[in-house]
Design a protein around this motif. Sequence first.
Motif, mmCIF file in Angstrom:
data_model
loop_
_atom_site.group_PDB
_atom_site.id
_atom_site.type_symbol
_atom_site.label_atom_id
_atom_site.label_comp_id
_atom_site.label_asym_id
_atom_site.label_seq_id
_atom_site.Cartn_x
_atom_site.Cartn_y
_atom_site.Cartn_z
ATOM 1 N N GLN A 1 9.572 -16.677 16.020
ATOM 2 C CA GLN A 1 8.830 -16.649 14.751
ATOM 3 C C GLN A 1 8.685 -15.205 14.282
ATOM 4 O OE1 GLN A 1 5.278 -18.606 16.152
ATOM 5 N NE2 GLN A 1 6.181 -20.656 16.015
ATOM 6 N N ASP B 1 1.087 -23.482 13.931
ATOM 7 C CA ASP B 1 0.411 -24.397 13.023
ATOM 8 C C ASP B 1 -0.837 -25.004 13.646
ATOM 9 O OD1 ASP B 1 2.119 -24.207 10.753
ATOM 10 O OD2 ASP B 1 3.618 -25.356 11.856
ATOM 11 N N ALA C 1 8.323 -19.754 9.471
ATOM 12 C CA ALA C 1 8.032 -20.468 10.705
ATOM 13 C C ALA C 1 6.965 -19.720 11.484
ATOM 14 C CB ALA C 1 9.307 -20.593 11.549
ATOM 15 N N ARG D 1 -1.950 -24.195 9.678
ATOM 16 C CA ARG D 1 -1.569 -22.804 9.476
ATOM 17 C C ARG D 1 -2.752 -22.001 8.918
ATOM 18 N NH1 ARG D 1 3.387 -20.416 8.604
ATOM 19 N NH2 ARG D 1 4.011 -21.912 10.200
ATOM 20 N N GLN E 1 11.685 -20.797 -0.380
ATOM 21 C CA GLN E 1 10.389 -21.279 0.111
ATOM 22 C C GLN E 1 9.242 -20.509 -0.532
ATOM 23 O OE1 GLN E 1 13.009 -20.138 1.891
ATOM 24 N NE2 GLN E 1 13.012 -21.001 3.983
#
Length: 680
Positions: free
Chosen positions: A61, A192, A189, A579, A121
Amino acid sequence: MKMRSGRAMWLFAGAMALCGSSAWAADLAGSNATLADLRLWFAAMAIAALLVVGVFRQRGQLLFGLLGAALLLGSAARLWLTQPLWFPRLEISADPPENLIMLAILAGQTVLTGFVLVRPQGRAAITGLMAEAGRWRLILLLGLAAAFCVSATPYVAYGYYLAFGLQIGIGGALNLVQMATLVAVFTVAGPDRAPRIPVPALAVFATLASAALAWAAFDRVPHVEDEVAYLFQARTFAAGVLGSPAPPAAAQPALEYYLFDIRGDQWIGVPAQGWAIVLSLGVLAGVPWLVNPVLTGISVWLAHGIVCRAVSRERADLVALLMATSPWVLAVGGTLMAHSTTLVMVLLGWWCLLRAGEGSTRRDVLLALVAGLALGWAFVTRQLDGLIISVLTGLWLLRRLPGGIGQVIACALGGVLSGGVFLLLNLMITGDALLTPQADYLSRLWPDTQNAYGFGPNVGPPAESWGALDIWVGHSPAEGLLNLINGFAALNYELLGWTFGSLVPVWIVFIWGRKLTGFDRAMLVVFAILVGALFFYWFTGTFYLGPRYWHTALLPALALAAAGIETVRDRLPERHRGRLQCVILLLCAVSVVSFTPWRGVSKYNGYGGYTGDIRRQVAGLGNALIFVSTQGDIGSALYLNDPFLPEGKPIFLRDMGPEQNAAIIAAFPGRDVVYLGDGE
């Protein structure tokens, strides 16, 4: 793109050069940290940022880690460029050269955030944010965050209105970058699900962090006159008396200090005595500096219990997290000020009443009695806060009970028993139950003005004696409004340590019109009345510990901040809610790692000229008269005195010159004489 970014940063630097003034800099600017201290602090921030990147890189990540590191380093860079004392503000020059590095870090954060947000995104996230939040609401939010990023008080005092506008503009731009980075975090990413931190762990952390500040930053010494007086009172109370014998007449001018008074044959501290009585327990244990850190941990635990019963465990966990990591809470807990005691007593009263429920069993009545005792002691400690909270709590208690008055009577009885101590102490010291020692003292110290409540030309200290802390003669609605704005700016800065604005979650509650729970409405009323009442007082005191006169309103402020975070959560897609918890935990971690140590290094260490240097210099001296001349505050020597000036312990005095010193030496025969000045 690099050319545009570089040009923008040079324009930024040029604009910031206009934000200061040499006259103002000489009066208000500065830091208690050396350049070496700041370099060490920032090196620690850089290491922490590398650790963040390394941890998330191993988890695959990397972008999340880079954005988290950018939040940390961007916050630290902004703090580096901030003058920390009195009224914090951005100030940039080419000296030291690290300033240019900080600008480069902020530019790098901007570029990284832009890179993430221009991806598909990121564009989708921005589109969704605009659709869900509304463009004008977002603009209003950014405007409020910018408007309160700096206090208006010094700019009004010195007439630097252009500089004020530049501070708001540049501060708002930096806020936008950091908020954009938070949006970008949701598009990559990353984790979460945030771990739930047990409340006992948060309470212990708050205690240890406050104790660390008390030891390392505050150096276990007072830093304002109030603390010197509180410690004096605590030492006399620990001896079982209200005051000590008055010093010899020749020595009294050398021992004279603000908030100390000689009444007849007694030498006393004049502030309200509630906190000093609690502090005397720490004096008896030999660790007075540890009392407030313990109270800080207790307040976290009590706040969680209150919110858990009134709203939900989820909200309570969030409030406890925000409270335990709040730089404001931790700093107040590291001092010798009275605010932690008032807060704990108020929270204890509310906690007991919520646990009592609506019954009239013996247990319920006993809890109500304890609540009354606690609220009464809040009144003994800080009269205005205690009175307001007691009245509001009494009204709530009467409204809540459909029948039976057992709890009401018990709570009122407890309040009278403990609150009556205030009247008894006044009677014993001044001879008038309604005349406080402090009011009597200030009426003689400021014979032409008064430390009064309300408006008028003679309210407050003598004209022009407090500088920018009291810029107009007397007190007026205009000054009340300026003080109110200053208080919100300080709260926005100190409450959570989020450099883009600690009040952003609170603004969200009102901008997006969240439906408040009954508890939220009650907290809003408490906050409004506590803060509104101080509109009529001439002073706000934000220069030392943020808006410390508002500290009793801490739980309402945090409850509303938590409601704002829940408002964001409710508007997020389900996949992003976990998140959000991670982002809040990250922001709290950045505050603990960056903001709180920066405050300790750059402001609280040596604040006001109070240091532990004299204590260390005289270690081992016994039966001596120590005449002190210092560029710092003489209180950093006088606080070391035993109030009873006994044989076998040193006596610290202001150096009055050869003639007066000789008279003092004659008044204390048989003692060694030591002269101590700066650098000795």
